[in-house]
Scaffold this active site. Structure first.
Site, PDB file in Angstrom:
ATOM      1  CG  PHE A 102      -0.538   0.756   2.393  1.00 35.70           C
ATOM      2  CD1 PHE A 102       0.268   0.175   3.347  1.00 35.70           C
ATOM      3  CD2 PHE A 102      -0.917   2.091   2.569  1.00 35.70           C
ATOM      4  CE1 PHE A 102       0.689   0.890   4.470  1.00 35.70           C
ATOM      5  CE2 PHE A 102      -0.506   2.811   3.674  1.00 35.70           C
ATOM      6  CZ  PHE A 102       0.303   2.211   4.629  1.00 35.70           C
ATOM      7  CE  LYS A 103       4.641   1.553   4.576  1.00 41.75           C
ATOM      8  NZ  LYS A 103       3.965   0.314   5.004  1.00 41.75           N
ATOM      9  CG  ASP A 104       3.682   0.728  -4.624  1.00 43.06           C
ATOM     10  OD1 ASP A 104       4.836   1.174  -4.523  1.00 43.06           O
ATOM     11  OD2 ASP A 104       3.435  -0.474  -4.839  1.00 43.06           O
TER      12      ASP A 104
END
Ligand SMILES: *Cc1c(COP(=O)(O)O)cnc(C)c1O
Length: 496
Positions: free
Chosen positions: A112-114
């Site tokens: 999810f960091k993207d």
């Protein structure tokens, strides 16, 4: 639209603009930047239900980044949420086992960091231009595994930037490590440290606070910034997908306009769930924010008795991106619970630094009622991964497994049947070994990439590009250092 400025959680300093806060990352006094207020939506949820991801992103982000022009912000959004994502929806919802899984792992590095790190480089270079910055921006980042790769992918070969990532040498999954050490890009540097994530994060914070180092860098034409989740340029893009998720449920008529939903977030640094809290305060109909921890259950204990205490054993779990004892972003919530009293917040943070703990007062604790804390053991996590697979053929990763296990016991304990969105924070392919072991112990002795192929067959999902790429990619980074030598590692990389 109201002008939003940013000030530190630790002192009543001069407020600065959004672009300045993005460039600085952390305030000079060590505090985090917070918006002068949490803005309310200008568009109705019904209107947003007709928009695509980029349009919703604009509607949300423009309210926070008020010194960006429409063209600047739209340009950042267009450059971020494009074909780097393997689905046009960007963040699809999947219904399984009585919940909606919000898949936040369709970006370049399948975590999810993207969602935030594909836009942060654009926000940062735009901010640099707006503020006539001539120095190159040096991104310094500590990672528990996923931020590092996502930041490297986002900043690789972006002109005017360099990036240096520190990770705990023995604290990330084999695939996470391989993803980082094979990173391309002339401006990238990856260092494994002997220490855990908190050591890496503390080391980075110390380098940021080092005035002498900053002066030395300035002379050489550099200045630091942070891609960690403390940067408001990370926080703001994360608010978007909660609004997006709600409006998709509305569009699909799974909920009625204004119906309250619960949100479950597998939590480490408290960034992702804080974004959901901001969304709620903007007017998104969220009932409970369920904060799911793994066996490093500092936050669970905090929600139970109001005492945040990091003095405990650090446990390595199969959800390494949540193996965290100092949840940095919690400071923004504490500040809010203090009624914006920076001095009071600073004294809690001082006590955290010197004694490793602090206790909030009863009034503050009462204001925490939006949150429910829960935690899952390794056994609970593996159990739910297996049962969701067996019931639905749907395979989730270990972090999402923690959230699903916490939600399962929440539902059993409370009987609360409110419709619920679970933030699904990583692709199972990123944690293949643990996921496959959860499904069947017979996989225990198989090789990493053989397991990848097996997972693909079992779940009937294609192997993501991010994994295909590293099968054969050469290692480009092999620097290892002690946690006390991080500053030297940065100087060596920059040649200062
Ligand atoms: C970073 C991360 C988390 C924790 O998110 P925070 O914002 O730090 O609370 C959970 N799951 C995965 C897969 C992550 O990469």
């Amino acid at each position: 639209m109201k002008n939003i400025t940013y000030s530190s959680t630790r002192s009543a300093s001069e407020p600065i603009s959004a672009s300045q806060a993005i460039l600085k990352g952390l305030a000079d006094d060590g505090g985090l930047f917070v918006p002068s207020e949490i803005p309310a939506f200008e568009c109705s949820l019904k209107e947003m239900a007709e928009m695509d991801y980029k349009q919703v992103a604009y509607e949300v982000m423009k309210l926070y980044l008020t010194d960006f022009t429409e063209a600047e912000l739209k340009n950042c959004i267009d450059n971020a949420y494009d074909a780097k994502f393997d689905t046009e929806e960007i963040a699809p919802l999947v219904q399984a086992s009585g919940a909606y899984f919000l898949e936040l792992f369709h970006g370049a590095t399948i975590a999810f960091k993207d969602m935030a790190l594909s836009i942060l480089p654009h926000l940062m270079t735009t901010s640099a231009k707006k503020n006539n910055i001539k120095n190159d921006i040096v991104i310094l980042t500590a990672t528990s595994g996923d931020t590092g790769k996502a930041a490297l992918a986002g900043f690789a070969d972006v002109p005017g930037t360099k990036i240096c990532v520190f990770y705990p040498k023995n604290g990330v999954s084999a695939i996470q490590e391989k993803q980082m050490v094979t990173q391309k890009g002339e401006n990238t540097h990856v260092v494994g440290i002997h220490g855990n994530f908190d050591d890496a994060q503390t080391g980075v914070k110390n380098i940021f606070a080092d005035k002498e180092m900053a002066a030395k860098l300035d002379k050489a034409g550099y200045q630091f910034s942070s891609a960690n989740s403390i940067n408001i340029g990370r926080l703001v893009p994360q608010i978007v997908y909660y609004v997006y998720a709600y409006t998709r449920l509305l569009k699909e008529e799974c909920i009625t306009d204004g119906e309250l939903i619960n949100v479950v977030v597998p939590t480490g640094n408290f960034g992702n769930i804080l974004a959901a809290f901001y969304a709620k305060n903007m007017g998104l109909p969220i009932a409970k924010l369920i904060c799911a921890s793994n066996e490093n259950k500092v936050l669970f204990d905090f929600f139970a008795d109001g005492c945040y205490d990091r003095n405990r054993e650090f446990i390595l779990t199969s959800s390494p991106s949540m193996d965290i004892l100092i949840s940095s972003n919690l400071e923004r919530l504490i500040y809010r619970l203090c009624g914006g009293d920076a001095k009071k917040n600073a004294s809690f943070m001082e006590s955290l630094k010197t004694e490793g703990k602090y206790t909030i007062d009863a009034d503050m604790k009462a204001a925490l009622s939006d949150f429910v804390g829960g935690y899952a053991s390794e056994e609970d996590t593996f159990g739910i991964i297996k049962s969701i697979f067996e019931d639905n053929g749907y395979i989730i990763d270990t972090h999402t497994g923690v959230a699903a296990a916490v939600y399962d016991s929440y539902k059993k304990n409370t009987g609360d049947n409110t419709k619920t969105v679970i933030a699904s924070t990583a692709s199972p392919f990123k944690f293949t070994r643990s996921v496959m072991k959860a499904i069947d112990s017979k996989y225990e002795n198989m090789e990493d990439f053989a397991l990848v192929d097996e997972l693909s067959k079992l779940g009937n999902v294609e192997v993501p590009n991010a994994i295909e790429e590293i099968r054969t990619a050469p290692v480009r980074h092999n620097t290892i250092c002690d946690k006390t030598e991080m500053k030297k590692a940065v100087c060596d990389f920059l040649g200062v």
